[in-house]
Scaffold this motif. Sequence first.
Motif, PDB file in Angstrom:
ATOM      1  N   PRO A  44       6.424   6.463  -8.055  1.00 47.53           N
ATOM      2  CA  PRO A  44       5.672   5.246  -7.720  1.00 47.53           C
ATOM      3  C   PRO A  44       5.511   4.999  -6.220  1.00 47.53           C
ATOM      4  CG  PRO A  44       7.471   4.768  -9.279  1.00 47.53           C
ATOM      5  CD  PRO A  44       7.665   6.165  -8.807  1.00 47.53           C
ATOM      6  N   HIS A  65      -1.597   7.563 -11.427  1.00 49.17           N
ATOM      7  CA  HIS A  65      -1.104   8.931 -11.584  1.00 49.17           C
ATOM      8  C   HIS A  65      -1.194   9.271 -13.072  1.00 49.17           C
ATOM      9  CE1 HIS A  65       1.888   8.190  -8.013  1.00 49.17           C
ATOM     10  NE2 HIS A  65       0.688   8.504  -7.572  1.00 49.17           N
ATOM     11  N   HIS A 100       7.261  13.537 -13.451  1.00 44.51           N
ATOM     12  CA  HIS A 100       6.527  12.268 -13.331  1.00 44.51           C
ATOM     13  C   HIS A 100       7.501  11.124 -13.559  1.00 44.51           C
ATOM     14  CE1 HIS A 100       2.412  10.139 -14.087  1.00 44.51           C
ATOM     15  NE2 HIS A 100       3.284   9.277 -13.619  1.00 44.51           N
ATOM     16  N   PHE A 111       4.989  13.378  -9.255  1.00 42.93           N
ATOM     17  CA  PHE A 111       4.526  11.997  -9.061  1.00 42.93           C
ATOM     18  C   PHE A 111       5.720  11.049  -9.082  1.00 42.93           C
ATOM     19  CE2 PHE A 111       0.494  13.270 -11.472  1.00 42.93           C
ATOM     20  CZ  PHE A 111      -0.380  13.045 -10.429  1.00 42.93           C
ATOM     21  N   SER A 142       0.784   6.096 -14.847  1.00 43.85           N
ATOM     22  CA  SER A 142       1.539   5.146 -14.015  1.00 43.85           C
ATOM     23  C   SER A 142       0.671   4.742 -12.841  1.00 43.85           C
ATOM     24  CB  SER A 142       2.849   5.746 -13.546  1.00 43.85           C
ATOM     25  OG  SER A 142       2.630   6.840 -12.662  1.00 43.85           O
ATOM     26  N   TYR A 143       1.105   3.677 -12.157  1.00 43.94           N
ATOM     27  CA  TYR A 143       0.372   3.207 -10.994  1.00 43.94           C
ATOM     28  C   TYR A 143       0.743   4.022  -9.766  1.00 43.94           C
ATOM     29  CZ  TYR A 143      -0.673  -0.930 -13.789  1.00 43.94           C
ATOM     30  OH  TYR A 143      -1.100  -1.794 -14.775  1.00 43.94           O
ATOM     31  N   ALA A 144      -0.270   4.384  -9.023  1.00 42.31           N
ATOM     32  CA  ALA A 144      -0.039   5.038  -7.733  1.00 42.31           C
ATOM     33  C   ALA A 144       0.214   3.976  -6.679  1.00 42.31           C
ATOM     34  CB  ALA A 144      -1.277   5.855  -7.349  1.00 42.31           C
ATOM     35  N   ALA A 145       0.961   4.357  -5.649  1.00 39.42           N
ATOM     36  CA  ALA A 145       1.119   3.472  -4.500  1.00 39.42           C
ATOM     37  C   ALA A 145      -0.208   3.337  -3.763  1.00 39.42           C
ATOM     38  CB  ALA A 145       2.176   4.037  -3.550  1.00 39.42           C
ATOM     39  N   LYS A 146      -0.356   2.231  -3.033  1.00 43.76           N
ATOM     40  CA  LYS A 146      -1.579   2.063  -2.226  1.00 43.76           C
ATOM     41  C   LYS A 146      -1.623   3.130  -1.150  1.00 43.76           C
ATOM     42  CE  LYS A 146      -3.172  -2.332  -3.328  1.00 43.76           C
ATOM     43  NZ  LYS A 146      -4.296  -3.224  -3.041  1.00 43.76           N
ATOM     44  N   PRO A 147      -2.791   3.669  -0.877  1.00 47.29           N
ATOM     45  CA  PRO A 147      -2.876   4.714   0.136  1.00 47.29           C
ATOM     46  C   PRO A 147      -2.638   4.154   1.542  1.00 47.29           C
ATOM     47  CG  PRO A 147      -5.058   4.265  -0.762  1.00 47.29           C
ATOM     48  CD  PRO A 147      -4.101   3.371  -1.493  1.00 47.29           C
ATOM     49  N   ILE A 149      -9.289  12.750  -9.310  1.00 46.55           N
ATOM     50  CA  ILE A 149      -9.016  13.240  -7.965  1.00 46.55           C
ATOM     51  C   ILE A 149      -8.109  14.455  -8.055  1.00 46.55           C
ATOM     52  CG2 ILE A 149      -8.026  12.660  -5.720  1.00 46.55           C
ATOM     53  CD1 ILE A 149      -8.632   9.694  -6.492  1.00 46.55           C
ATOM     54  N   SER A 166       8.009   6.936 -13.176  1.00 48.30           N
ATOM     55  CA  SER A 166       7.287   5.672 -12.988  1.00 48.30           C
ATOM     56  C   SER A 166       8.167   4.527 -13.458  1.00 48.30           C
ATOM     57  CB  SER A 166       5.966   5.690 -13.764  1.00 48.30           C
ATOM     58  OG  SER A 166       6.180   5.728 -15.156  1.00 48.30           O
ATOM     59  N   ASN A 217      -4.710  12.477  -9.952  1.00 44.91           N
ATOM     60  CA  ASN A 217      -4.876  11.075  -9.597  1.00 44.91           C
ATOM     61  C   ASN A 217      -6.196  10.606 -10.191  1.00 44.91           C
ATOM     62  OD1 ASN A 217      -2.843  11.959  -7.472  1.00 44.91           O
ATOM     63  ND2 ASN A 217      -3.080   9.785  -6.953  1.00 44.91           N
ATOM     64  N   LEU A 257       4.449   7.205  -4.155  1.00 50.47           N
ATOM     65  CA  LEU A 257       3.407   8.119  -3.680  1.00 50.47           C
ATOM     66  C   LEU A 257       2.020   7.616  -4.046  1.00 50.47           C
ATOM     67  CD1 LEU A 257       5.001  11.512  -4.770  1.00 50.47           C
ATOM     68  CD2 LEU A 257       4.625  10.767  -2.414  1.00 50.47           C
ATOM     69  N   ALA A 258       1.099   7.736  -3.102  1.00 53.31           N
ATOM     70  CA  ALA A 258      -0.298   7.453  -3.403  1.00 53.31           C
ATOM     71  C   ALA A 258      -0.935   8.651  -4.113  1.00 53.31           C
ATOM     72  CB  ALA A 258      -1.069   7.140  -2.118  1.00 53.31           C
TER      73      ALA A 258
END
Lengths: 125, 125
Positions: free
Chosen positions: A39, B100, A118, A37, B120-125, B70, A120, B86, A41-42
């Motif tokens: 940041p 994430h 991971h 993972f 952590s925050y995932a990127a926007k898809p 997910i 972030s 996710n 990556l979605a």
Amino acid sequence: MSEEHPVLGLERAAMARWCNGDPGGFLEISAPDVVYFDPMLARRLDGHAALTAYYKPIWGQIYAERYEFIDPRVIAAGDCAVLAYNFNSWGGSEDALRWHCTEVYRRDAQGWKIVSTHWSYAAKP
Amino acid sequence: MSEEHPVLGLERAAMARWCNGDPGGFLEISAPDVVYFDPMLARRLDGHAALTAYYKPIWGQIYAERYEFIDPRVIAAGDCAVLAYNFNSWGGSEDALRWHCTEVYRRDAQGWKIVSTHWSYAAKP
């Protein structure tokens, strides 16, 4: 003080290459089933081939003039070792990039390999 | 298909409580030496007491009307299991929070306990 866990040396050596434009150090110590993972990556990346493809376009693109590992901690449990640290890096600007990083290493016959990475962003201090 | 790894059930049960305002589920399955990262933190938290103190002010404050795991994946290695997934959650607004998450569980005489949490925050898809 206990002796330094061997995964710390592996991580430092891979990071020195990373900060000089070479993702190969991390790829060499990542396991076939690594999960990843960051940041940008979605969704999670699964497997060494996916990670290799992901790193390919950034080869030679990443440079840090200076960086520091902050307070790395290893939690060892049998054939696994969790390495968690804060990481600051400085490129062309004054502001540091501030990261959280957790690596999980697994020991096999070939040595310690990363099975989970991971990355972030840390909050501003 | 292999049977579901037991840490998945632990994670889901703790998450159901979390999304109903109760951080106690995660605290009950976290080890004394747990390390913890999330995006609101500048630095890593170390240890169960620190995590308990960190969660105290948010008790009763977090609710998700709906959430989804997910593609959770478990990498098992002896007495450790890495759970990476996710996670999307929906509160009062339409937009999902996209995360994430990596949890490392370690098995001891009392069962599986979390030794490392990284949100952590995932990127926007």
